[in-house]
Design an enzyme around this catalytic site. Sequence first.
Site, mmCIF file in Angstrom:
data_model
loop_
_atom_site.group_PDB
_atom_site.id
_atom_site.type_symbol
_atom_site.label_atom_id
_atom_site.label_comp_id
_atom_site.label_asym_id
_atom_site.label_seq_id
_atom_site.Cartn_x
_atom_site.Cartn_y
_atom_site.Cartn_z
ATOM 1 N NE ARG A 148 1.549 -0.578 0.158
ATOM 2 C CZ ARG A 148 2.422 -0.028 -0.642
ATOM 3 N NH1 ARG A 148 2.232 1.185 -1.087
ATOM 4 N NH2 ARG A 148 3.481 -0.699 -1.023
ATOM 5 C CG ASP B 97 5.387 -10.751 3.936
ATOM 6 O OD1 ASP B 97 6.516 -11.141 4.259
ATOM 7 O OD2 ASP B 97 5.158 -9.575 3.598
HETATM 8 P P1 AMP Z 1 5.415 -5.205 1.289
HETATM 9 O O1 AMP Z 1 6.827 -4.835 1.626
HETATM 10 O O2 AMP Z 1 4.766 -4.282 0.296
HETATM 11 O O3 AMP Z 1 5.273 -6.632 0.935
HETATM 12 O O4 AMP Z 1 4.576 -4.949 2.640
HETATM 13 C C1 AMP Z 1 4.874 -5.532 3.875
HETATM 14 C C2 AMP Z 1 3.791 -5.165 4.874
HETATM 15 O O5 AMP Z 1 3.753 -3.751 5.092
HETATM 16 C C3 AMP Z 1 2.388 -5.555 4.461
HETATM 17 O O6 AMP Z 1 1.692 -5.952 5.605
HETATM 18 C C4 AMP Z 1 1.844 -4.270 3.887
HETATM 19 O O7 AMP Z 1 0.432 -4.219 3.946
HETATM 20 C C5 AMP Z 1 2.465 -3.237 4.812
HETATM 21 N N1 AMP Z 1 2.579 -1.906 4.185
HETATM 22 C C6 AMP Z 1 3.422 -1.537 3.184
HETATM 23 N N2 AMP Z 1 3.255 -0.246 2.885
HETATM 24 C C7 AMP Z 1 2.287 0.243 3.691
HETATM 25 C C8 AMP Z 1 1.656 1.519 3.866
HETATM 26 N N3 AMP Z 1 1.992 2.586 3.143
HETATM 27 N N4 AMP Z 1 0.680 1.612 4.809
HETATM 28 C C9 AMP Z 1 0.334 0.558 5.552
HETATM 29 N N5 AMP Z 1 0.884 -0.656 5.440
HETATM 30 C C10 AMP Z 1 1.847 -0.825 4.531
HETATM 31 MG MG MG Z 2 3.810 -7.789 0.353
#
Ligand code: AMP
Ligand code: MG
Length: 491
Positions: A95, A254
């Site tokens: 996103r 990540d």
């Molecule tokens: P994060 O927990 O924010 O570090 O995200 C972990 C993974 O989930 C990453 O690959 C983000 O791009 C994906 N991600 C988080 N929220 C969304 C969303 N609303 N739509 C698509 N991908 C998401």
């Molecule tokens: Mg992240």
Amino acid sequence: MTSTVTKLFDFDNTLAKALPELVLPWQPVEVPSPELVAVNREVAAAVSVDADALAGEAGVAVLAGNAVPDGTETVAMAYAGHQFGSYSPRLGDGRALLLGEVIDSEGNRVDLHLKGSGRTPFSRGGDGKATVGPMLREFLMAEAMYALGVPTGRALAVVTTGEQIHRQKPEPGAVLTRVAASHLRVGTFEYAVRLEDRSVVRRLADYAIERHYPDLVGEPSPSMELLRSVIGVQASLIARWMLVGFIHGVMNTDNMAISGETIDYGPCAFMDRYDQRTVYSSIDHQGRYAFGNQPTIAHWNLTRLAETLLPVIAEENGVEPEALIPVLSDVLDTFGDRFRADWADGMRAKLGLSEAADGDDDLLRSLVEMLQEQRLDYTSFFRSLARTLRDDGPVPEAAEAWVATWRERLAAEGRDPAEVADAMDAVNPIYIPRNHLVDEALAAAELGDMEPFDTLLSVLTDPFTERDGLDRYAEPAPEDFDRTFRTFCGT
Ligand code: AMP
Ligand code: MG
């Protein structure tokens, strides 16, 4: 259809050129009616963009993803990662999009990155969107960290999109534009090393060195030095977190930056009452990312980085990878010493001690034990120590015995107590983002009232200087609030 606009930024994109395997050209999704809700003038100046131009129609269109500026191509970055210990081979910007790279006013290359800009091929089940509360939260937390002197990416702006996004309830959609030294992560290396083309991880290491650790160019084993450098910056970063009571909340590989900056503010929060086991994230049931676990987890993540660098380092040294395992294990073990040294130096500064001395280990250990036992408010405790040096207020009763030991140690240095107290106040914040106040500011912002957010932001921008009328910003959350407070990821 997104359109292009005249030049706002002076882009110079190197990642996509050097490592096309790690990016996917992709356009942001158009949104109905973007509106600017927060802009960071200091960051705008740092990336040489006129904040007024950003606030104009063309600028807001770029910040919302409705227009891609001339001179850049937006890309989704690919990465993998260990999430809560389990490996996901394909995460990536689900996103978010890299808008491009610019050179900042200090001559450093930085990424401009959109978050909440719509679905990408990495979105998996997600909607690619972000909501205004969490994006403003990232803005605020990053500014607070920056003001506290902790290495961090920063927000440039938040725009609302005019959409309603479905979370627990419908919430206003938003896009955050953020600036960071880069968005290369441990997870980027994890992705690269598993590609069929064995040259990618080598080129990624070279790229990271050139961008973040240029002094290492020309070293006999640059990738080994890269590993050492990342270990060093992460040890120092985690020490800074521990010194201010910051809990990242989702230290997946990540979310760990190769640059050593704090990135990906999701369920993060500051701890009020001291407890090593503090966890706020609603999904962290085992407490993997609890306050006191952060150094252990950083070491774990760096071990994952070392694994990806193993073949490259072996090649540099003309040895079999297996032969390097014990060597890398020793290198990784330097993390603990570096972390403890940085933490102890930081703690001495918080305590007004100007040099290391025998017995410091005991003094610091007993401090942590006392804080843990008594559950004292971590932030205000250090301000109370400085006040007691000025004979201007008590320390918590439960701390009196420890404080007596500390005062003896301080007296041995023989410095003027008033001077020491001033030096302590310069490193011990009085204002941190207290969870209940952050919540209150975001709740108002969701209803369109930005006043509490703007006030809180201005308080946190100068965290060390006590000002009249701000008493409530220096207080911990009510105990009831603290007990039930939860933070959320991916919101
Ligand atoms: P994060 O927990 O924010 O570090 O995200 C972990 C993974 O989930 C990453 O690959 C983000 O791009 C994906 N991600 C988080 N929220 C969304 C969303 N609303 N739509 C698509 N991908 C998401
Ligand atoms: Mg992240």
